[in-house]
Design a protein around this motif. Structure first.
Motif, short mmCIF file in Angstrom:
data_model
loop_
_atom_site.label_atom_id
_atom_site.label_comp_id
_atom_site.label_asym_id
_atom_site.label_seq_id
_atom_site.Cartn_x
_atom_site.Cartn_y
_atom_site.Cartn_z
N GLY A 59 0.83 -1.21 0.00
CA GLY A 59 0.00 0.00 0.00
C GLY A 59 0.87 1.25 0.00
N ARG A 60 0.85 1.96 1.11
CA ARG A 60 1.75 3.11 1.26
C ARG A 60 2.69 2.94 2.44
N GLY A 61 2.77 1.70 2.94
CA GLY A 61 3.85 1.37 3.86
C GLY A 61 3.63 1.63 5.33
N GLY A 62 2.42 1.88 5.76
CA GLY A 62 2.18 2.13 7.17
C GLY A 62 2.56 0.95 8.05
N HIS A 63 2.11 -0.24 7.68
CA HIS A 63 2.46 -1.43 8.45
C HIS A 63 3.95 -1.74 8.33
N SER A 64 4.49 -1.56 7.13
CA SER A 64 5.91 -1.86 6.91
C SER A 64 6.81 -1.00 7.80
N ARG A 65 6.50 0.27 7.89
CA ARG A 65 7.34 1.17 8.70
C ARG A 65 7.32 0.79 10.17
N LEU A 66 6.16 0.36 10.66
CA LEU A 66 6.09 -0.04 12.06
C LEU A 66 6.83 -1.36 12.27
N ILE A 67 6.74 -2.27 11.32
CA ILE A 67 7.50 -3.53 11.42
C ILE A 67 9.00 -3.22 11.46
N LEU A 68 9.46 -2.33 10.58
CA LEU A 68 10.88 -1.97 10.55
C LEU A 68 11.34 -1.37 11.88
N SER A 69 10.47 -0.63 12.53
CA SER A 69 10.84 -0.01 13.81
C SER A 69 11.06 -1.05 14.90
N ARG A 70 10.56 -2.26 14.68
CA ARG A 70 10.71 -3.32 15.68
C ARG A 70 11.76 -4.36 15.30
N LEU A 71 12.32 -4.23 14.11
CA LEU A 71 13.38 -5.14 13.69
C LEU A 71 14.74 -4.65 14.15
N GLY A 72 15.64 -5.61 14.42
CA GLY A 72 17.01 -5.27 14.73
C GLY A 72 17.83 -5.16 13.45
#
Length: 312
Positions: free
Chosen positions: A28-41
């Motif tokens: 989509g426009r990456g809302g879920h992706s950005r939050l997932i990235l914030s939780r990845l090491g």
């Protein structure tokens, strides 16, 4: 601006591990992706997929070495991941339906609120537009699509009206189609806050983009790709989609009943009683506040399942 539905609920449900590999199969426009990235090491990885070229362009703007995006339908997930050297993942998110930018961009033809071209393709690089399909489809098939995919009780009247209208002039804009449908189902305006053409537009979009077929193809791939303990999170916006997801998860979470009075070897018992998923919690729906802030969320349903260790 695209507002992700069930943003924190969905990412929480993924139970993101810092070093895990995850797939956002509907960027989509990456809302879920950005939050997932914030939780990845630093060792974590996120692959995003989308068949909308505009979404891929938006994803390519994310400058993060842990992230990449690929253009393609999520029904090709295994193949797309193989191209990246990925055989197993720790979680996958499917946020079904259309995004706010797709609805708001007049040229895409998803919305009846403006007189744009009648396109409705999620992947604008190929395939038949809604206008092209409506110009040639038989009345019987049109009725069936509107009834089955839109769950529209006025399907027969709508199909008849569309066929009659196209005989007078080509139906090439969203406003034309909306007016034709509204003239047939005007009574619904007293029954619902929805526009009378909502179900018809939805049905044509689902049919043209093979959305239910795509979902049927991707769900088994998700189970195959997941590591034990990995999570499958699906957000649906249509009762037919949600029913498919619910039934798939239930079947994968149940064990086949063993035949009585038939001698079986141990490996046969293990095969017949194989369980691949464990359903996590109940279906999750947006709260009142989210629905007030984002009307698109009103029909959303999220279901979660976890890959179990195979018996034997």
């Amino acid at each position: 601006m695209h507002i992700p539905v069930l943003l924190h609920e969905a990412v929480d449900a993924l139970a993101v591990k810092p070093d895990g590999i995850y797939v956002d199969a509907t960027f989509g426009r990456g809302g879920h992706s950005r939050l997932i990235l914030s939780r990845l090491g630093e060792q974590g990885r996120l692959v995003a997929l989308d068949r909308d070229p505009a979404a891929v362009v938006a994803g390519e703007a994310i400058a993060d070495k842990r992230f990449c995006i690929r253009h393609g339908s999520f029904s090709h997930m295994q193949w797309l991941l193989q191209q990246l050297g990925i055989a197993k993942i720790d979680g996958v998110l499917l946020d079904l339906g259309v995004s706010s930018p797709q609805l708001e961009e007049i040229s895409r033809g998803f919305s009846f609120r403006a007189g744009g071209p009648l396109d409705m393709r999620m992947d604008t690089t190929g395939g038949q537009t809604a206008a092209e399909w409506l110009a040639a489809v038989a009345e019987e098939q049109l009725e069936r699509v509107i009834k089955e995919y839109g769950e529209e009780r006025f399907a027969r009247q709508i199909a008849r009206a569309i066929v009659a209208a196209r005989a007078r002039q080509p139906i090439v804009t969203t406003s034309q189609l909306a007016e034709i449908v509204s003239a047939v189902v005007r009574t619904r305006q007293r029954e619902s806050i929805r526009h009378p053409a909502t179900r018809t537009f939805q049905a044509i979009r689902i049919f043209l983009n093979r959305e239910l077929e795509e979902l049927l193809l991707v769900l088994p791939q998700c189970v195959e790709l997941l590591n034990p303990g990995g999570r499958l999170v699906v957000i649906s916006f249509h009762s037919l989609e949600d029913r498919m997801v619910k039934q798939f998860m239930r079947k994968a979470a149940s064990t086949d009943e063993l035949p009585r009075g038939v001698p079986l070897r141990e490996k046969d018992v293990q095969r017949l009683s194989k369980q691949t998923l464990r359903v996590i919690g109940r279906a999750v729906r947006p709260g009142e506040r989210e629905v007030e802030e984002n009307a698109r969320a009103r029909s959303a349903v999220m279901r979660v399942a976890e890959k179990v260790t195979l018996n034997g």
